[in-house]
Design an enzyme around this catalytic site. Structure first.
Site, PDB file in Angstrom:
ATOM      1  NE  ARG A 147       0.663 -33.522  65.173  1.00  0.00           N
ATOM      2  CZ  ARG A 147      -0.114 -34.540  65.550  1.00  0.00           C
ATOM      3  NH1 ARG A 147      -1.414 -34.545  65.256  1.00  0.00           N
ATOM      4  NH2 ARG A 147       0.385 -35.570  66.194  1.00  0.00           N
ATOM      5  CE1 TYR A 159      -2.139 -35.157  68.865  1.00  0.00           C
ATOM      6  CE2 TYR A 159      -2.904 -37.426  69.018  1.00  0.00           C
ATOM      7  CZ  TYR A 159      -2.524 -36.345  68.254  1.00  0.00           C
ATOM      8  OH  TYR A 159      -2.512 -36.447  66.902  1.00  0.00           O
ATOM      9  CG  ASP A 211      -4.111 -32.278  67.257  1.00  0.00           C
ATOM     10  OD1 ASP A 211      -4.256 -33.347  66.627  1.00  0.00           O
ATOM     11  OD2 ASP A 211      -5.031 -31.696  67.858  1.00  0.00           O
ATOM     12  CG  HIS A 213      -5.919 -34.788  70.564  1.00  0.00           C
ATOM     13  ND1 HIS A 213      -6.597 -35.798  71.169  1.00  0.00           N
ATOM     14  CD2 HIS A 213      -5.664 -35.223  69.310  1.00  0.00           C
ATOM     15  CE1 HIS A 213      -6.733 -36.823  70.353  1.00  0.00           C
ATOM     16  NE2 HIS A 213      -6.177 -36.498  69.209  1.00  0.00           N
ATOM     17  CD  GLU A 237      -5.392 -31.242  64.298  1.00  0.00           C
ATOM     18  OE1 GLU A 237      -4.223 -31.124  63.895  1.00  0.00           O
ATOM     19  OE2 GLU A 237      -5.977 -32.336  64.357  1.00  0.00           O
ATOM     20  CD  GLU A 263      -8.330 -35.263  64.669  1.00  0.00           C
ATOM     21  OE1 GLU A 263      -7.386 -34.615  64.173  1.00  0.00           O
ATOM     22  OE2 GLU A 263      -8.181 -36.188  65.461  1.00  0.00           O
ATOM     23  NE  ARG A 284      -6.862 -31.799  61.266  1.00  0.00           N
ATOM     24  CZ  ARG A 284      -5.938 -32.685  60.872  1.00  0.00           C
ATOM     25  NH1 ARG A 284      -5.458 -32.623  59.636  1.00  0.00           N
ATOM     26  NH2 ARG A 284      -5.530 -33.635  61.686  1.00  0.00           N
ATOM     27  CD  GLU A 340      -2.658 -35.706  60.513  1.00  0.00           C
ATOM     28  OE1 GLU A 340      -3.856 -35.373  60.423  1.00  0.00           O
ATOM     29  OE2 GLU A 340      -2.156 -36.155  61.562  1.00  0.00           O
ATOM     30  CD1 TRP A 403      -6.065 -39.293  75.267  1.00  0.00           C
ATOM     31  CD2 TRP A 403      -6.946 -39.543  73.229  1.00  0.00           C
ATOM     32  NE1 TRP A 403      -5.081 -39.713  74.454  1.00  0.00           N
ATOM     33  CE2 TRP A 403      -5.564 -39.892  73.195  1.00  0.00           C
ATOM     34  CE3 TRP A 403      -7.689 -39.606  72.063  1.00  0.00           C
ATOM     35  CZ2 TRP A 403      -4.921 -40.315  72.037  1.00  0.00           C
ATOM     36  CZ3 TRP A 403      -7.050 -40.026  70.896  1.00  0.00           C
ATOM     37  CH2 TRP A 403      -5.688 -40.380  70.911  1.00  0.00           C
TER      38      TRP A 403
HETATM   39  O1  LIG Z   1      -3.749 -36.809  63.384  1.00  0.00           O
HETATM   40  C1  LIG Z   1      -4.372 -36.087  64.188  1.00  0.00           C
HETATM   41  O2  LIG Z   1      -4.475 -34.838  64.107  1.00  0.00           O
HETATM   42  C2  LIG Z   1      -5.059 -36.719  65.325  1.00  0.00           C
HETATM   43  O3  LIG Z   1      -5.602 -36.014  66.167  1.00  0.00           O
HETATM   44  C3  LIG Z   1      -5.065 -38.206  65.378  1.00  0.00           C
HETATM   45  C4  LIG Z   1      -6.120 -38.788  66.287  1.00  0.00           C
HETATM   46  O4  LIG Z   1      -5.682 -38.778  67.642  1.00  0.00           O
HETATM   47  C5  LIG Z   1      -6.407 -40.209  65.857  1.00  0.00           C
HETATM   48  O5  LIG Z   1      -6.894 -40.208  64.535  1.00  0.00           O
HETATM   49  C6  LIG Z   1      -7.390 -40.914  66.782  1.00  0.00           C
HETATM   50  O6  LIG Z   1      -7.599 -42.221  66.317  1.00  0.00           O
HETATM   51 MG   LIG Z   2      -5.855 -34.029  65.444  1.00  0.00          MG
END
Ligand SMILES: O=C(O)C(=O)C[C@H](O)[C@H](O)CO
Ligand SMILES: [Mg+2]
Length: 403
Positions: A147, A159, A211, A213, A237, A263, A284, A340, A403
């Site tokens: 990643r 991030y 990601d 995010h 992602e 996630e 995820r 992951e 975020w």
């Molecule tokens: O590992 C990832 O893909 C994430 O997006 C991690 C997140 O930011 C994380 O789990 C937040 O606590």
């Molecule tokens: Mg993520």
């Protein structure tokens, strides 16, 4: 197999973890991960006040009945706190059942579908060059998939990228939320250059993941998906906040870049439209947030009907207990995609002894009865909990963003 005791161990070996231990009259016990990053004590209160007292005396072998007792019985269904609590109980009960059957958890699920589990590493850099060096380092460690996340000129903190080169990345980095500033335009103009540079230096074979995010609108996500098509990503992602599953229809119409999401999901209901319309390619939701083995295997089965594969969330804020159970699930599940891998710190691994092994970019499942992870309670006590919050994100005009 009556439950005689159930209690939590809150410990912070490098970061906060909440672990559930369920003990039966026979002496067999099970371990579950109840960690919800930045909201740990909400899950502690939910379990200690509303769940654990009701488990005492119940038959630990009745996993499905206890699952519904906690899900339907709560009245207030779903949500990350409730489902993290249910997940922890479920993981502990499956651990007990496998130990009682004297078999590793993957056998109880249906046996091996593969010998080893492909993982992806986090390769990050303050700039593209720094990220490329990390890709080189991780390819040398045997990873087939990486990643890639890099800093963006004009954005101070982003991030996935540590504040200083070489530091471990931990998002929950302050007692109260740090405030970051975000620019979609700067990000969208820069990210395609990152993928061009990775493909230029490392060729086509390495799987590339990224990601977003949750930070784009659907049309922006469609723009990014199209822009990175020449670099054939393994997945993009969380390209948009996914409460509105319909958003993915628009993205899908514009790009063939595979999409991963989930996630922050915590039940099969979060996925139904996405799966029935084949708007995504990977799910995820981790075992510790999606209702445990009992519920996540239902999600995986539904996903399999639509050619969708698993790609479990696996950052360091999910404990080795969740990761250990995930390696068993990944070894069994027929529609496995990828796992992951963000290595825990040595102090975390010392608190959670485990039998899964990492080798040549893959996880190898252990043969210990259960999920193969335990907790050293005496050592855990040496790491007291300290509140840690995830950041918030604002646009350059001050708008509170994702975020
Ligand atoms: O590992 C990832 O893909 C994430 O997006 C991690 C997140 O930011 C994380 O789990 C937040 O606590
Ligand atoms: Mg993520």
């Amino acid at each position: 197999m009556k439950i005689s005791d159930a209690y939590l161990i809150v410990s912070s070996p490098g970061r906060n973890f909440v672990t559930l231990k369920i003990v039966t009259e026979s002496g067999i016990y099970g371990i579950g991960d109840a960690t919800l990053n930045g909201r740990e004590m909400a899950v502690v209160a939910y379990l200690e006040e509303h769940v654990l007292p009701a488990l005492i005396g119940r038959d630990a072998s009745r996993i499905e009945d206890i699952w519904h007792y906690l899900y339907r019985g709560a009245y207030w269904r779903r949500g990350p706190v409730t489902m993290a609590a249910i997940s922890a109980v479920d993981l502990a009960l499956w651990d007990i059942k496998a130990k009682a059957a004297d078999m590793p958890l993957y056998q109880l699920l249906g046996g091996k579908s593969r010998e080893r589990v492909m993982t992806y590493a986090h390769c990050t850099g303050r700039d593209i060059e720094g990220c490329l060096d990390e890709v080189e380092r991780h390819i040398a460690l045997g990873y087939r998939a990486v990643r890639v996340q890099a800093g963006v000129p004009g954005i101070a903190t982003i991030y996935g990228v540590a504040k200083r080169e070489g530091e471990r990345y931990e998002p929950a980095d302050a007692e109260l939320p740090a405030e970051h500033v975000w620019s979609t335009e700067k990000y969208l103009n820069h990210v395609p250059k990152l993928f061009a540079a990775v493909r230029e230096r490392f060729g086509d074979d390495i799987h590339l993941l990224h990601d977003v995010h949750h930070r784009l609108t659907p049309i922006e996500a469609a723009r990014l998906g199209k822009a990175v098509e020449p670099y054939h990503l393994f997945w993009l992602e969380d390209c948009v906040p996914a409460e509105n599953q319909e958003s993915f229809r628009l993205i899908r119409q514009h790009t063939t870049t595979p999409l991963a999401v989930g996630e922050v999901f915590n039940s099969i209901h979060d996925y139904r439209e996405l799966l029935e319309n084949q708007w995504i390619d990977y799910i995820r939701t981790p075992l510790s947030h999606g209702g445990g083995i009992t519920h996540v295997r239902r999600i995986a089965d539904l996903a399999g009907l639509y050619h969708v594969r698993t790609g479990f969330h696996g950052p360091t804020d999910l404990s080795p207990v969740c990761l250990g159970a995930a390696v068993h699930f990944d070894t069994w599940v027929p529609n496995f995609g990828i796992q992951e891998h963000m290595p825990h710190t040595p102090e975390t691994d010392a608190v959670f002894p485990h039998d899964y092994r990492f080798e040549d970019g893959h996880f190898l499942v252990g043969e210990t009865p259960g999920h193969g992870v335990d907790i050293d309670e005496a050592l855990a006590k040496q790491y007291p909990y300290k509140r840690a919050s995830l950041p918030v994100n604002r646009l350059e005009d001050g708008t509170l963003w994702h975020w």
